[in-house]
Design a protein around this motif. Structure first.
Motif, PDB file in Angstrom:
ATOM      1  N   PHE A 101       3.203  -4.930   7.679  1.00  0.00           N
ATOM      2  CA  PHE A 101       2.421  -3.786   8.135  1.00  0.00           C
ATOM      3  C   PHE A 101       3.341  -2.520   8.612  1.00  0.00           C
ATOM      4  CE2 PHE A 101      -1.098  -1.628  10.094  1.00  0.00           C
ATOM      5  CZ  PHE A 101      -2.136  -1.948   9.086  1.00  0.00           C
TER       6      PHE A 101
ATOM      7  N   LYS B 146       0.659  -1.358   0.072  1.00  0.00           N
ATOM      8  CA  LYS B 146      -0.020  -0.110   0.059  1.00  0.00           C
ATOM      9  C   LYS B 146       0.725   1.283  -0.007  1.00  0.00           C
ATOM     10  CE  LYS B 146      -4.196  -1.977   1.395  1.00  0.00           C
ATOM     11  NZ  LYS B 146      -5.517  -2.036   2.110  1.00  0.00           N
TER      12      LYS B 146
ATOM     13  N   LEU C 273       0.769  -7.431  18.946  1.00  0.00           N
ATOM     14  CA  LEU C 273       0.082  -8.529  19.173  1.00  0.00           C
ATOM     15  C   LEU C 273      -1.432  -8.740  18.483  1.00  0.00           C
ATOM     16  CD1 LEU C 273      -0.113 -11.418  20.268  1.00  0.00           C
ATOM     17  CD2 LEU C 273      -0.800 -10.111  22.545  1.00  0.00           C
ATOM     18  N   ALA C 274      -1.826  -7.364  18.529  1.00  0.00           N
ATOM     19  CA  ALA C 274      -3.239  -7.218  17.987  1.00  0.00           C
ATOM     20  C   ALA C 274      -3.338  -7.478  16.529  1.00  0.00           C
ATOM     21  CB  ALA C 274      -3.773  -5.860  18.346  1.00  0.00           C
ATOM     22  N   LEU C 275      -2.270  -6.852  15.739  1.00  0.00           N
ATOM     23  CA  LEU C 275      -1.983  -6.988  14.415  1.00  0.00           C
ATOM     24  C   LEU C 275      -1.987  -8.683  13.911  1.00  0.00           C
ATOM     25  CD1 LEU C 275       0.682  -4.419  13.089  1.00  0.00           C
ATOM     26  CD2 LEU C 275      -1.696  -4.576  12.467  1.00  0.00           C
ATOM     27  N   GLU C 276      -1.127  -9.372  14.785  1.00  0.00           N
ATOM     28  CA  GLU C 276      -0.819 -10.673  14.412  1.00  0.00           C
ATOM     29  C   GLU C 276      -2.398 -11.355  14.801  1.00  0.00           C
ATOM     30  OE1 GLU C 276       2.083 -12.963  16.488  1.00  0.00           O
ATOM     31  OE2 GLU C 276       3.377 -11.156  16.218  1.00  0.00           O
ATOM     32  N   THR C 277      -2.945 -11.152  15.815  1.00  0.00           N
ATOM     33  CA  THR C 277      -4.198 -11.721  16.078  1.00  0.00           C
ATOM     34  C   THR C 277      -5.255 -11.530  14.827  1.00  0.00           C
ATOM     35  OG1 THR C 277      -4.974 -10.162  17.599  1.00  0.00           O
ATOM     36  CG2 THR C 277      -3.867 -12.290  18.560  1.00  0.00           C
ATOM     37  N   MET C 278      -5.065 -10.329  14.310  1.00  0.00           N
ATOM     38  CA  MET C 278      -6.124  -9.915  13.246  1.00  0.00           C
ATOM     39  C   MET C 278      -5.505 -10.651  12.123  1.00  0.00           C
ATOM     40  SD  MET C 278      -6.898  -5.853  13.314  1.00  0.00           S
ATOM     41  CE  MET C 278      -6.610  -5.156  14.935  1.00  0.00           C
ATOM     42  N   ALA C 279      -4.561 -11.487  11.954  1.00  0.00           N
ATOM     43  CA  ALA C 279      -4.050 -12.308  10.886  1.00  0.00           C
ATOM     44  C   ALA C 279      -3.505 -10.848   9.934  1.00  0.00           C
ATOM     45  CB  ALA C 279      -5.291 -12.862  10.125  1.00  0.00           C
ATOM     46  N   LEU C 280      -2.895 -10.064  10.422  1.00  0.00           N
ATOM     47  CA  LEU C 280      -2.063  -9.066   9.705  1.00  0.00           C
ATOM     48  C   LEU C 280      -0.405  -9.360  10.140  1.00  0.00           C
ATOM     49  CD1 LEU C 280      -4.251  -5.852  10.123  1.00  0.00           C
ATOM     50  CD2 LEU C 280      -4.230  -7.511   8.271  1.00  0.00           C
ATOM     51  N   ASN C 281       0.162  -9.360   8.929  1.00  0.00           N
ATOM     52  CA  ASN C 281       1.646  -9.576   9.359  1.00  0.00           C
ATOM     53  C   ASN C 281       2.289  -8.264   9.655  1.00  0.00           C
ATOM     54  OD1 ASN C 281       4.140 -10.283   9.238  1.00  0.00           O
ATOM     55  ND2 ASN C 281       4.156 -11.105   7.274  1.00  0.00           N
TER      56      ASN C 281
ATOM     57  N   SER D 175       2.382  -2.110  24.033  1.00  0.00           N
ATOM     58  CA  SER D 175       1.066  -1.782  24.356  1.00  0.00           C
ATOM     59  C   SER D 175       0.260  -3.056  23.616  1.00  0.00           C
ATOM     60  CB  SER D 175       0.469  -0.510  23.882  1.00  0.00           C
ATOM     61  OG  SER D 175       0.924  -0.201  22.409  1.00  0.00           O
ATOM     62  N   ASP D 176       0.757  -3.925  23.235  1.00  0.00           N
ATOM     63  CA  ASP D 176       0.075  -5.089  22.468  1.00  0.00           C
ATOM     64  C   ASP D 176      -0.323  -4.706  21.041  1.00  0.00           C
ATOM     65  OD1 ASP D 176       0.389  -6.834  24.728  1.00  0.00           O
ATOM     66  OD2 ASP D 176      -1.619  -6.595  25.324  1.00  0.00           O
ATOM     67  N   GLU D 177      -0.056  -3.811  20.648  1.00  0.00           N
ATOM     68  CA  GLU D 177      -0.521  -3.462  19.252  1.00  0.00           C
ATOM     69  C   GLU D 177       0.162  -4.368  18.213  1.00  0.00           C
ATOM     70  OE1 GLU D 177      -0.104   0.693  18.225  1.00  0.00           O
ATOM     71  OE2 GLU D 177      -0.423   1.444  20.208  1.00  0.00           O
TER      72      GLU D 177
END
Lengths: 268, 271, 112
Positions: free
Chosen positions: B153, B51, B141-149, B137-139
């Motif tokens: 990213f 992007k 981890l949040a990306l990973e669990t949203m299936a975003l690399n 701040s786990d952001e």
């Protein structure tokens, strides 16, 4: 919806080996709210980290909506992760993005939807958590309760079948807790979402759960409906739900005798 | 005696632990770099295009906003070089050659190196601090669990931005350095502008600029990979972010100097 | 699952039949099908959802867009034959009252 069999996890090696999870079995049913409760260090967060595929268990398996999670390859993991949403304890919103962009992120990345459709969907999700109109705020401008509600809106952006909640009510005022509790119940009942709530807030867990699993030192010591848990004879459960400092669960974390440890102190 | 052996044993154990840690870091950095190259250069051709918006944002952060400091530093380096060399060259009666000396040392060495060092401090630190904060701040981890690399990213836009902008800044730094030397040369040192220009053009070759640009590409990879790696390994709280930001700047500066040495000797022997 | 779309025009009323799940995968296609209908000389557009077993929030958002287009073009936009599951999703989104919803096509055709 989610089946967990004989999950076991240890950290460290040799003498320092620590069993954080021992023979954890659970079945999280569709459209039901299951709470995992326990004190700090009981292993409840470890369970959650296994369920979202962050930790790899030493043994045991996890099946989410028919897909085995343990040892799955990248594509399977991505497919499984698109099926669930997660609301983190801290919210974990992206601080550089506005509320709208935060909620829209999974939609923009994982779907081919038109930008206008996404904007309408974001508005719908924000309406569900009661924060319509906050689209253009940055996370830094929001209160703790609002951050959690936005985090919930983001978690349900892709209409997942499963939502994990990590300490949804920690650090919130009673009214915000009530709001979040109601949202969890509404979502799971109306949208038939399977909810897994990890919490140490007993009153809130008792209110919203269909089933409660109580962990102590990595082991399940009780599982059942809130009624069953409340009427349990187990003194450990009674101590936990009543929050009394005295009982079988010691206040001190140390395994050693206090006097012995003082006597054995060496100063170099 | 027993104490002595105990001491050695203890130290050997510690040294082993340090070495083991070191190799762990190296392999971690290698895997992250490999993942970044894959996400940046291979995945776009497999139907997952990059992007542009985050890349533009990062280019602005990394490139445009660094121009002032890079211009200032390189201009002053040119000025200083002219002053320092003038007194020596004047004794040999070769004051005209100030231009040649400034031009060659800026394009070959100081332009790419100073720009990279400044950017390691300015941008490398920002990379670690930004992504490190996201990590605690786990952001991430949040990306990973949203299936975003997270690599695709977060690192890829920064990687592309600095890979493009660092050579650009290096060229500008070269020009500013030469300009600095020129201004001092023709004013304070009283060198004839035509002579200054002629000597400079004689001495400088396009190859110097090109090798400088190759080097700055390598420096760019070092800055972004060290910065990102130091952010991604953070566990724990905010104090770790500060600590790793410092480490990131120190490590990337050292690696830049080492890479510079390797490339300079490579160009020296090969060409 | 593939979604099938077709439309019929009768006396200035276009009826769109959607067959299949109206989810995130199908929404872009349905949107592209609906959009040009609003530029034609029809008075009204009726969407028949009888063969939609499941709709998600992207589907609702797509229909909301249809509502927006109909407003800007001064046309009528009606939904008909919602299955109970689909109706539930509208209710949860609190958008059932925003749309003109009819139980049968005949009702929807009244006064268009």
């Amino acid at each position: 919806m989610i089946k967990v069999n004989h999950l076991r996890k240890t950290f460290g090696e040799g003498d320092k080996k620590l069993i954080v999870l021992d023979d954890f079995n659970a079945h999280f049913e569709s459209g039901q709210i299951t709470s995992i409760i326990g004190g700090s260090g009981s292993g409840k967060s470890t369970v959650l980290k296994h369920l979202i595929g962050v930790y790899k268990p030493d043994s045991g398996d996890i099946i989410i909506d028919g897909d085995p999670l343990v040892n799955s390859n990248r594509e399977t993991l991505v497919r499984i992760r698109k099926k669930f949403g997660i609301m983190f304890q801290s919210g974990a919103l992206f601080n550089s993005l506005t509320v709208e962009d935060n909620v829209a992120l999974p939609l923009r990345e994982h779907t081919e939807l038109n930008e206008n459709t996404i904007k309408i969907m974001v508005k719908m999700k924000l309406e569900m958590v009661g924060l319509r109109g906050a689209e253009h705020l940055k996370p830094a401008q929001l209160s703790g309760g609002m951050i959690k509600r936005i985090a919930l809106a983001r978690a349900i952006a892709l209409d997942p079948k499963i939502v994990f909640y990590d300490e949804p009510s920690a650090g919130l005022d009673p009214i915000s807790i009530g709001v979040i509790d109601k949202l969890i119940v509404d979502l799971s009942k109306k949208m038939r979402i399977t909810s897994v709530v990890v919490t140490h807030e007993i009153p809130s867990a008792m209110r919203i759960s269909d089933k409660i699993i109580m962990l102590y030192k990595g082991k399940i010591i009780a599982a059942g409906s809130p009624e069953e848990i409340r009427n349990s004879e187990d003194p450990r459960i009674q101590q936990f739900i009543n929050g009394s400092p005295d009982g079988p669960i010691p206040f001190s974390k140390s395994q050693k005798d206090y006097g012995e440890e003082l006597k054995e102190m060496r100063f170099s | 005696m027993r104490f002595f052996f105990g001491f050695i044993g203890h130290n050997a154990f510690q040294a082993w632990a340090v070495a083991e840690n070191f190799f762990k870091e190296i392999s971690g950095m290698y895997y992250l770099t490999r993942a970044t190259f894959y996400c940046t250069f291979i995945e776009p051709f497999r139907g997952k295009p990059n992007k542009w918006k985050p890349i533009w944002t990062q280019m602005e952060e990394v490139g445009v906003k660094s121009t002032t400091i890079v211009f200032l530093v390189s201009f002053l380096i040119g000025v200083i070089l002219a002053f320092q060399t003038a007194s020596q060259l004047a004794r040999l009666g070769a004051l005209d050659f100030v231009g040649a000396l400034v031009g060659v040392s800026i394009t070959r060495e100081l332009g790419p190196l100073m720009t990279a060092l400044v950017m390691a401090g300015r941008v490398g630190a920002a990379f670690t601090a930004e992504m490190g904060t996201m990590k605690v701040s786990d952001e991430i981890l949040a990306l990973e669990t949203m299936a975003l690399n997270p690599v695709k990213f977060l690192i890829t836009p920064r990687f592309i931005a600095i890979l493009v902008m660092l050579p650009c800044l290096t060229i500008m730094a070269d020009l500013m350095g030469i300009l600095g030397g020129f201004l001092i040369g023709i004013t304070t040192l009283g060198i004839d502008p035509i002579a200054y220009y002629d000597r400079s053009i004689e001495a400088m070759v396009i190859k110097d600029v090109v090798t400088g640009l190759i080097k700055s590409g390598v420096f760019a990879v070092i800055i972004v990979m060290v910065g990102s790696y130091m952010a991604f390994i953070i566990e724990g709280g905010a104090e770790k972010v500060g600590e790793n930001t410092r480490t990131s700047v120190v490590v990337s500066m050292i690696l830049i100097i080492i890479a510079d040495l390797i490339f300079t000797s490579l160009f020296f022997f090969v060409t | 699952m593939k979604v099938n779309l077709h439309s019929e025009e009768k006396e200035g009323v276009v009826t769109v039949f959607i067959d299949g799940e109206f989810d995130m995968a199908a929404s872009p296609k349905i949107r592209n099908f609906l959009a040009p209908l609003f530029h034609e000389n029809s008075r009204s557009i009726i969407v028949d959802l009888s063969k939609v077993p499941y709709i998600d929030s992207s589907g609702i958002a797509t229909l909301v867009e249809g509502l927006q287009w109909s407003h800007s073009k001064g046309k009528k936009f009606r939904l008909t034959q919602l299955s109970p599951t689909v109706k539930d999703v509208f209710e949860i989104a609190r958008l059932l009252t925003v749309f003109e919803v009819f139980d049968t096509i005949e009702d929807a055709l009244q006064g268009v």
